[in-house]
Design a protein around this motif. Structure first.
Motif, short mmCIF file in Angstrom:
data_model
loop_
_atom_site.label_atom_id
_atom_site.label_comp_id
_atom_site.label_asym_id
_atom_site.label_seq_id
_atom_site.Cartn_x
_atom_site.Cartn_y
_atom_site.Cartn_z
N LEU A 89 -20.47 -19.59 -12.33
CA LEU A 89 -18.99 -19.75 -11.79
C LEU A 89 -18.90 -18.85 -10.64
O LEU A 89 -18.09 -19.14 -9.78
CB LEU A 89 -18.10 -19.14 -12.95
CG LEU A 89 -17.93 -20.16 -14.18
CD1 LEU A 89 -17.45 -19.55 -15.30
CD2 LEU A 89 -16.72 -21.20 -13.56
N LYS A 90 -19.70 -17.77 -10.68
CA LYS A 90 -19.59 -16.67 -9.61
C LYS A 90 -20.50 -17.09 -8.28
O LYS A 90 -20.34 -16.43 -7.26
CB LYS A 90 -19.83 -15.19 -10.03
CG LYS A 90 -18.87 -14.39 -10.70
CD LYS A 90 -19.36 -13.14 -11.08
CE LYS A 90 -19.71 -12.20 -9.82
NZ LYS A 90 -18.47 -11.62 -9.22
N LYS A 91 -21.32 -17.94 -8.76
CA LYS A 91 -22.43 -18.18 -7.67
C LYS A 91 -23.25 -16.85 -7.22
O LYS A 91 -23.28 -16.57 -6.23
CB LYS A 91 -21.88 -18.84 -6.42
CG LYS A 91 -20.99 -20.11 -6.49
CD LYS A 91 -20.69 -20.81 -5.01
CE LYS A 91 -20.22 -22.19 -5.25
NZ LYS A 91 -18.93 -22.37 -6.09
N PRO A 147 -18.94 -9.27 -15.35
CA PRO A 147 -18.87 -8.84 -14.00
C PRO A 147 -17.38 -9.08 -13.27
O PRO A 147 -16.51 -9.93 -13.95
CB PRO A 147 -19.73 -9.83 -13.26
CG PRO A 147 -19.44 -11.15 -14.08
CD PRO A 147 -19.44 -10.66 -15.55
N SER A 148 -17.35 -8.45 -12.08
CA SER A 148 -15.95 -8.78 -11.48
C SER A 148 -15.50 -10.37 -11.24
O SER A 148 -16.34 -10.82 -11.04
CB SER A 148 -15.66 -8.16 -10.31
OG SER A 148 -16.83 -8.47 -9.26
N ALA A 149 -14.30 -10.44 -11.52
CA ALA A 149 -13.85 -11.87 -11.67
C ALA A 149 -13.54 -12.42 -10.31
O ALA A 149 -12.42 -12.70 -9.87
CB ALA A 149 -12.73 -12.05 -12.42
N ASN A 150 -14.54 -12.59 -9.47
CA ASN A 150 -14.56 -13.20 -7.95
C ASN A 150 -15.57 -14.03 -7.55
O ASN A 150 -16.67 -13.72 -8.39
CB ASN A 150 -14.16 -11.82 -7.00
CG ASN A 150 -15.44 -11.08 -7.14
OD1 ASN A 150 -15.32 -9.92 -7.98
ND2 ASN A 150 -16.19 -11.05 -6.40
N LEU A 151 -15.42 -14.71 -6.59
CA LEU A 151 -16.76 -15.31 -6.30
C LEU A 151 -17.80 -14.29 -5.37
O LEU A 151 -17.35 -13.27 -4.81
CB LEU A 151 -16.28 -16.41 -5.24
CG LEU A 151 -15.52 -17.65 -5.84
CD1 LEU A 151 -14.88 -18.63 -4.58
CD2 LEU A 151 -16.38 -18.50 -6.68
N PRO A 190 -13.89 -10.16 -2.11
CA PRO A 190 -13.18 -8.99 -2.62
C PRO A 190 -13.14 -9.21 -4.14
O PRO A 190 -12.55 -10.41 -4.60
CB PRO A 190 -11.57 -8.85 -1.86
CG PRO A 190 -11.93 -9.59 -0.68
CD PRO A 190 -12.97 -10.55 -1.13
N SER A 191 -12.98 -8.32 -5.11
CA SER A 191 -12.59 -8.43 -6.48
C SER A 191 -11.43 -8.80 -6.82
O SER A 191 -10.37 -8.46 -5.96
CB SER A 191 -13.08 -7.17 -7.34
OG SER A 191 -14.24 -6.80 -6.98
N SER A 192 -11.01 -9.43 -7.87
CA SER A 192 -9.68 -9.58 -8.43
C SER A 192 -8.83 -8.42 -8.82
O SER A 192 -9.46 -8.02 -10.01
CB SER A 192 -9.58 -10.87 -9.30
OG SER A 192 -10.13 -11.90 -8.81
N ARG A 197 -24.01 -8.41 0.62
CA ARG A 197 -22.70 -8.39 1.25
C ARG A 197 -21.75 -8.70 0.28
O ARG A 197 -21.71 -9.30 -0.70
CB ARG A 197 -22.39 -9.49 2.27
CG ARG A 197 -21.25 -9.18 3.10
CD ARG A 197 -21.35 -9.89 4.52
NE ARG A 197 -20.08 -9.43 5.27
CZ ARG A 197 -19.12 -10.43 5.73
NH1 ARG A 197 -19.24 -11.62 5.26
NH2 ARG A 197 -18.03 -10.32 6.04
N HIS A 198 -20.53 -7.70 0.32
CA HIS A 198 -19.77 -7.57 -0.70
C HIS A 198 -18.21 -7.42 -0.31
O HIS A 198 -18.21 -6.80 0.70
CB HIS A 198 -20.18 -6.35 -1.72
CG HIS A 198 -20.55 -6.44 -2.92
ND1 HIS A 198 -21.78 -6.43 -3.24
CD2 HIS A 198 -19.85 -6.83 -3.90
CE1 HIS A 198 -22.04 -6.60 -4.61
NE2 HIS A 198 -20.66 -6.98 -4.97
N TYR A 199 -17.33 -7.61 -1.34
CA TYR A 199 -16.01 -7.21 -1.03
C TYR A 199 -15.39 -7.59 0.12
O TYR A 199 -14.56 -7.08 0.64
CB TYR A 199 -15.60 -5.61 -1.28
CG TYR A 199 -16.86 -5.13 -2.20
CD1 TYR A 199 -16.43 -5.28 -3.36
CD2 TYR A 199 -17.52 -4.12 -1.79
CE1 TYR A 199 -17.21 -4.58 -4.56
CE2 TYR A 199 -18.49 -3.36 -2.93
CZ TYR A 199 -18.13 -3.62 -4.00
OH TYR A 199 -19.01 -3.11 -5.17
MG MG Z 1 -18.65 -7.50 -8.29
#
Ligand code: MG
Ligand code: TXA
Length: 308
Positions: free
Chosen positions: A44-46, A131-135, A139-141, A217-219
């Motif tokens: 889901l998150k890839k 894990p954080s609920a974002n792709l 950025p995280s949700s 790479r993040h957020y």
């Molecule tokens: Mg995360």
């Protein structure tokens, strides 16, 4: 799609994935002992398969069967910060955790989150990866709408309101006789120092111990974040209430310079707003303090800008 507490519990028990609120950010929850449910979270998150997940438990006592050893001062850290935004990396007991959860490492990450709804879910279902609920990379949700934006309107979310902290947990690892920070987060190095009696070193990307996720790479929003002032009137500015900015720029407020907690809570919502408004780039006012929670905020902005 908002689900009730009992629906969230039922769905998790039957190995589905549900987004749950925590005090830091929303998490994509699945039973930690179901290979297929954990795999769904990665899909889901890839998320790259070499990036391990944090196991969330209701109570510290639940991690005993999974760790082979508890380093010195672990008890103090747990007592001071749990439930709350601290994640602790511990050496994993052989064959106690599915390899997919730890991404094949010899360690495993634990946290006791501080959200009352999610503590009820953990009580009913048992330990959950979250894990954080974002792709992956985004950025995280920090609210249910962010989760629906990333995973679709039909995706089940337990609504726990806006996340009070707004930034992920701080991750610590015991390395060469001392606790070090492998991901900055909601708890600053200074606050951890007040418990340990020394300030944990913040590991950099080039260091040997680091949370594997820190290599990615993040957020980051699609909009480019720029730190040097390229022109007098940038189209967008991320800034602070106390400051005056050019009237021709659209200013998205991060909060007050007197209150880093407010900027932490707002940060991911504001980064997401840039993309909702179709911004191409924004100038970020980085003229804020270096210490405490501000250090985490600066690090997240640098990562969101692709610097690091
Ligand atoms: Mg995360
Ligand atoms: O606040 C949080 O921690 C949120 C909420 C939902 O609890 N969760 C979260 O999970 O941020 P995630 O998966 O987005 O980030 C977890 C980080 C990743 O950078 C991963 O590499 C690191 O934790 N991690 C997990 N297990 C690890 C391990 N055994 N050793 C080192 N780093 C680990």
């Amino acid at each position: 799609m908002k689900v009730t507490l009992s629906q969230a519990i039922e769905q998790l028990k039957s190995n589905s994935v549900v987004a749950l609120p925590t005090e830091t950010v929303y998490g994509l929850a699945a039973r930690f002992d179901s290979d297929s449910a954990v795999q769904q979270v990665f899909n889901l998150k890839k998320r790259p398969q070499d990036n391990p997940l944090i196991i969330h438990v209701e109570d510290q006592s639940q991690i005993k069967p999974f760790a082979s050893y508890f380093p010195s001062d672990f008890e103090q850290l747990a007592k001071a910060f749990w439930p709350g935004p601290l994640t602790v990396i511990l050496p994993v007991k052989a064959n106690a955790i599915l390899p997919i959860v730890c991404a094949g490492l010899e360690t495993v990450a634990f946290r006791v989150p501080a959200h009352p709804l999610t503590l009820q879910v953990l009580n009913a279902v048992g330990p959950l990866v979250m894990p954080s609920a974002n792709l992956s990379g985004s950025p995280s949700s920090t609210n249910p709408e962010h989760v629906e934006h990333d995973f679709g309107k039909d995706f089940p979310v337990l609504d726990g309101g806006v996340c009070a902290k707004g930034l992920e947990s701080t991750i610590v690892h015991f390395y060469e006789g001392r606790w070090v920070i492998v991901r900055q987060g909601s708890i600053s190095a200074e606050v951890i120092e007040s418990v340990l009696g020394y300030r944990p070193v913040i590991m950099q990307k080039s260091d040997r111990v680091i949370a594997p996720g820190q290599h990615y790479r993040h957020y980051a929003p699609c909009a480019k974040l720029v730190f040097e002032r390229r022109c007098d009137e940038p189209p967008y500015i991320l800034g602070f209430r106390e400051r005056d900015y050019p009237t021709g720029s659209r200013v998205l407020l991060l909060g007050s310079l007197a209150n880093p907690e407010e900027t932490a809570e707002n940060l991911y919502r504001v980064l997401r707003q840039l993309d909702e408004e179709g911004a191409e780039w924004a100038w970020v006012d980085l003229d804020f303090p270096q210490d405490g929670l501000w250090a985490t905020i600066r690090e997240r902005l640098q990562r969101a800008a692709g610097i690091h």
